[in-house]
Motif scaffolding. Structure first.
Motif, PDB file in Angstrom:
ATOM      1  N   ILE A  50     -23.515 -52.863 -19.982  1.00  0.00           N
ATOM      2  CA  ILE A  50     -22.149 -52.328 -20.041  1.00  0.00           C
ATOM      3  C   ILE A  50     -21.680 -51.796 -18.693  1.00  0.00           C
ATOM      4  N   ASP A  51     -22.548 -51.854 -17.699  1.00  0.00           N
ATOM      5  CA  ASP A  51     -22.163 -51.409 -16.357  1.00  0.00           C
ATOM      6  C   ASP A  51     -21.192 -52.431 -15.754  1.00  0.00           C
ATOM      7  N   PRO A  52     -19.978 -51.993 -15.353  1.00  0.00           N
ATOM      8  CA  PRO A  52     -19.005 -52.943 -14.784  1.00  0.00           C
ATOM      9  C   PRO A  52     -19.521 -53.672 -13.549  1.00  0.00           C
ATOM     10  N   GLU A  53     -20.463 -53.074 -12.825  1.00  0.00           N
ATOM     11  CA  GLU A  53     -20.986 -53.727 -11.632  1.00  0.00           C
ATOM     12  C   GLU A  53     -21.801 -54.977 -11.971  1.00  0.00           C
ATOM     13  N   ASN A  54     -22.261 -55.066 -13.204  1.00  0.00           N
ATOM     14  CA  ASN A  54     -23.106 -56.193 -13.609  1.00  0.00           C
ATOM     15  C   ASN A  54     -22.357 -57.231 -14.445  1.00  0.00           C
ATOM     16  N   ILE A  55     -21.031 -57.178 -14.413  1.00  0.00           N
ATOM     17  CA  ILE A  55     -20.250 -58.103 -15.233  1.00  0.00           C
ATOM     18  C   ILE A  55     -20.504 -59.554 -14.832  1.00  0.00           C
TER      19      ILE A  55
END
Length: 283
Positions: free
Chosen positions: A181-186
């Motif tokens: 859910i981390d936006p950096e890992n989208i």
């Protein structure tokens, strides 16, 4: 002069044909096999057909519940195996899911046999008969399983590569949800899903009706695989809905501690037989 040359050429061709009947016979047989693969008529499907297949699968499950519950137990145990892998090696979850996509149709062989028995009444459906359904076509099934196993191994390797290029180390279970859910890992999530979708589509397209066809018609693995691909190309929308219905049903069945797989697994197995029988009408 031209007529004489044509007559001589025809005579020479006739002599060659007469002196090599084995080669001619093999060529004709090969041509007939190739023609039979692509000339086999396939049904045009309606968007309501996948729901009808599920309805027929439910009816078969109710008519032979003991057989269905046995295979449902197998699916239940497979679900808990998936949970154990998630707890210990989350990077392999998608690959193991691919393995279940591989094992599921072969495990459903017994369910196909039971549905065939109910439909054709050529024998009484029984657990013993369902467990032996693989024997008449074991060589062909082994070849087809080998092809799907290669796809499964490629899927697993691709999943690990996605992890490797995205993270320095494999994530632990405790951090997996936060990572997703981390936006950096989208970018990682999108790539992971695309890779899974590509391999799942290949496996589904190749095997959606192949295994029941091999069991029913005793065809070779190549013919069954090509027929399955033809069915998906001829009815892409309906087959997409069928795949989505299977996926959604399995996901819902997994939510209450995989207990739903006791029923959903065998119902889908029975339904797959009816899908095959409608797509490939009996000659």
């Amino acid at each position: 002069m031209a007529e004489v040359l044509q007559a001589d050429a025809a005579a020479i061709a006739g002599n060659i044909s007469d002196t090599d009947p084995v080669a001619d016979g093999e060529a004709r047989a090969a041509a007939e096999r190739e023609a039979s693969i692509f000339s086999l008529p396939l049904a045009q499907l309606k968007t309501s057909d996948p729901v009808q297949w599920m309805r027929l699968g439910w009816q078969d499950f109710r008519r032979c519940p003991r057989i269905g519950l046995f295979y449902g137990l197998c699916f239940f145990l497979m679900g808990h195996a998936l949970l154990a892998v998630f707890a210990n090696a989350p990077a392999y979850v998608l690959a193991l899911s691919a393995g279940f996509l591989l094992m599921g149709p072969f495990l459903c062989l017994g369910l196909y046999d039971a549905s065939k028995a109910l439909q054709t009444q050529d024998h009484r459906p029984s657990l013993r008969a369902s467990l032996q359904a693989w024997r008449p076509t074991k060589s062909t099934m082994a070849i087809f399983a080998g092809v799907l196993l290669i796809l499964e191994m490629l899927w697993g390797r691709a999943s690990l590569v996605v992890f490797a290029v995205s993270f320095n180390t494999l994530p632990e279970k405790a951090n997996l949800l936060a990572m997703l859910i981390d936006p950096e890992n989208i970018g990682f999530v999108i790539t992971y899903v695309i890779v899974g979708a590509v391999f799942a589509s290949i496996i589904f397209t190749t095997s959606v009706i192949s295994i029941p066809m091999i069991m029913d018609r005793k065809v070779d693995a190549v013919s069954a695989g090509l027929t399955s691909i033809r069915a998906c190309l001829q009815n892409p929308g309906v087959m997409f809905l069928w795949g989505a219905l299977i996926t959604g049903t399995i996901l819902l069945a997994m939510l209450p501690l995989f207990l739903g797989l006791f029923v959903a697994g065998p119902v889908i197995g029975h339904a797959t037989w009816h899908a095959y029988r409608q797509i490939v009408p009996k000659e």
